[in-house]
Design an enzyme around this catalytic site. Structure first.
Site, PDB file in Angstrom:
ATOM      1  N   ASP A   8       0.859  -1.183   0.000  1.00  0.00           N
ATOM      2  CA  ASP A   8       0.000   0.000   0.000  1.00  0.00           C
ATOM      3  C   ASP A   8       0.902   1.242   0.000  1.00  0.00           C
ATOM      4  O   ASP A   8       2.129   1.144  -0.128  1.00  0.00           O
ATOM      5  CB  ASP A   8      -1.016  -0.045   1.164  1.00  0.00           C
ATOM      6  N   HIS A   9       0.269   2.411   0.171  1.00  0.00           N
ATOM      7  CA  HIS A   9       1.007   3.675   0.120  1.00  0.00           C
ATOM      8  C   HIS A   9       2.074   3.788   1.209  1.00  0.00           C
ATOM      9  O   HIS A   9       3.050   4.495   1.048  1.00  0.00           O
ATOM     10  CB  HIS A   9       0.012   4.838   0.257  1.00  0.00           C
ATOM     11  N   CYS A  65       2.924  -3.467   4.079  1.00  0.00           N
ATOM     12  CA  CYS A  65       2.090  -2.322   4.443  1.00  0.00           C
ATOM     13  C   CYS A  65       2.765  -1.655   5.639  1.00  0.00           C
ATOM     14  O   CYS A  65       3.964  -1.835   5.843  1.00  0.00           O
ATOM     15  CB  CYS A  65       0.641  -2.757   4.721  1.00  0.00           C
ATOM     16  N   GLY A  66       2.028  -0.892   6.435  1.00  0.00           N
ATOM     17  CA  GLY A  66       2.651  -0.206   7.560  1.00  0.00           C
ATOM     18  C   GLY A  66       3.189  -1.192   8.587  1.00  0.00           C
ATOM     19  O   GLY A  66       4.315  -1.070   9.057  1.00  0.00           O
ATOM     20  N   THR A  67       2.371  -2.162   8.930  1.00  0.00           N
ATOM     21  CA  THR A  67       2.760  -3.139   9.963  1.00  0.00           C
ATOM     22  C   THR A  67       2.992  -4.549   9.426  1.00  0.00           C
ATOM     23  O   THR A  67       3.542  -5.388  10.137  1.00  0.00           O
ATOM     24  CB  THR A  67       1.644  -3.260  11.014  1.00  0.00           C
ATOM     25  N   GLY A  68       2.485  -4.838   8.260  1.00  0.00           N
ATOM     26  CA  GLY A  68       2.502  -6.206   7.715  1.00  0.00           C
ATOM     27  C   GLY A  68       1.288  -7.010   8.145  1.00  0.00           C
ATOM     28  O   GLY A  68       0.958  -8.027   7.538  1.00  0.00           O
ATOM     29  N   GLY A  70      -2.115  -6.322   8.285  1.00  0.00           N
ATOM     30  CA  GLY A  70      -3.296  -6.336   7.413  1.00  0.00           C
ATOM     31  C   GLY A  70      -3.049  -7.152   6.149  1.00  0.00           C
ATOM     32  O   GLY A  70      -3.950  -7.859   5.660  1.00  0.00           O
ATOM     33  N   MET A  71      -1.834  -7.067   5.632  1.00  0.00           N
ATOM     34  CA  MET A  71      -1.487  -7.856   4.443  1.00  0.00           C
ATOM     35  C   MET A  71      -1.582  -9.346   4.762  1.00  0.00           C
ATOM     36  O   MET A  71      -2.144 -10.125   3.982  1.00  0.00           O
ATOM     37  CB  MET A  71      -0.069  -7.515   3.973  1.00  0.00           C
ATOM     38  N   HIS A  98       9.459 -24.841   8.429  1.00  0.00           N
ATOM     39  CA  HIS A  98       8.406 -25.637   9.067  1.00  0.00           C
ATOM     40  C   HIS A  98       7.015 -25.406   8.487  1.00  0.00           C
ATOM     41  O   HIS A  98       6.178 -26.301   8.540  1.00  0.00           O
ATOM     42  CB  HIS A  98       8.366 -25.347  10.574  1.00  0.00           C
ATOM     43  N   ARG A 132       7.557 -34.484   8.852  1.00  0.00           N
ATOM     44  CA  ARG A 132       6.392 -34.287   9.733  1.00  0.00           C
ATOM     45  C   ARG A 132       5.706 -32.941   9.477  1.00  0.00           C
ATOM     46  O   ARG A 132       4.512 -32.783   9.723  1.00  0.00           O
ATOM     47  CB  ARG A 132       6.788 -34.416  11.199  1.00  0.00           C
ATOM     48  N   HIS A 133       6.477 -31.986   8.952  1.00  0.00           N
ATOM     49  CA  HIS A 133       5.898 -30.665   8.700  1.00  0.00           C
ATOM     50  C   HIS A 133       4.913 -30.694   7.526  1.00  0.00           C
ATOM     51  O   HIS A 133       3.996 -29.878   7.477  1.00  0.00           O
ATOM     52  CB  HIS A 133       7.005 -29.640   8.467  1.00  0.00           C
TER      53      HIS A 133
HETATM   54  C1  RB5 Z   1      -2.112   2.349   6.682  1.00  0.00           C
HETATM   55  O1  RB5 Z   1      -2.122   3.511   7.455  1.00  0.00           O
HETATM   56  C2  RB5 Z   1      -1.940   1.116   7.588  1.00  0.00           C
HETATM   57  O2  RB5 Z   1      -3.092   0.909   8.327  1.00  0.00           O
HETATM   58  C3  RB5 Z   1      -1.597  -0.091   6.757  1.00  0.00           C
HETATM   59  O3  RB5 Z   1      -0.445   0.174   6.017  1.00  0.00           O
HETATM   60  C4  RB5 Z   1      -1.262  -1.390   7.498  1.00  0.00           C
HETATM   61  O4  RB5 Z   1      -0.367  -1.158   8.534  1.00  0.00           O
HETATM   62  C5  RB5 Z   1      -2.384  -2.222   7.899  1.00  0.00           C
HETATM   63  O5  RB5 Z   1      -2.226  -3.363   8.397  1.00  0.00           O
END
Ligand code: RB5
Length: 143
Positions: A8-9, A65-68, A70-71, A98, A132-133
């Site tokens: 994302d942005h 994304c910002g945190t990973g 949501g992706m 694994h 096993r994995h």
């Molecule tokens: C965007 O502001 C932020 O919410 C998105 O990049 C991401 O971190 C969501 O999981």
């Protein structure tokens, strides 16, 4: 391998750095955007990466994304996609060894570019251990 990238942005800069890094490692890059710095919705880009995996247009996907988070949440709703959100090298290695992860989610606001490159390199180089994995990974698909 052909590696699909989507972000994302919030992660355009890190995506650009990682696409160059992965190309330098000798992989083919499939860039799925976003192209614009305008605010957009990460599920749309997670979907693009997940669908590239499902269609066989890429062997792995790297979703940023910002945190990973949501992706990863979005990608894991697509059958056959096993996405790990990693901010350390050990988890990245084990997600391959694994869990046979085929998608890696990263947070551009969590990991600096240098660490992200290290995580990506380890994640791309580590093979699934099988054994096993394999039974356990098959159970994920059966849920
Ligand atoms: C965007 O502001 C932020 O919410 C998105 O990049 C991401 O971190 C969501 O999981």
């Amino acid at each position: 391998m052909r590696i699909a990238f989507a972000s994302d942005h919030a992660a355009i800069e890190l995506r650009t750095v990682l696409m160059d890094f992965v190309a330098d490692l000798g992989h083919e890059v499939l860039d799925l955007g976003t192209k614009s710095r305008e605010s957009c919705d990460y599920p749309d880009f997670a979907r693009a990466g997940a669908e590239a995996l499902q269609a066989g247009r890429a062997e792995r996907a790297i979703l940023i994304c910002g945190t990973g988070q949501g992706m990863a949440m979005t990608a894991n709703r697509f059958a056959g996609v096993r996405c790990c959100a990693c901010s350390d090298v050990y988890s990245a290695r084990m997600s391959r060894a694994h869990n046979d992860a085929n998608a890696l989610a990263l947070g551009a606001r969590v990991v600096a570019a240098g660490l992200a490159c290290e995580i990506v390199e380890v994640w791309l180089r580590t093979s699934f251990e099988g054994g096993r994995h394999s039974r356990r990974v098959a159970k994920i698909a059966a849920v």
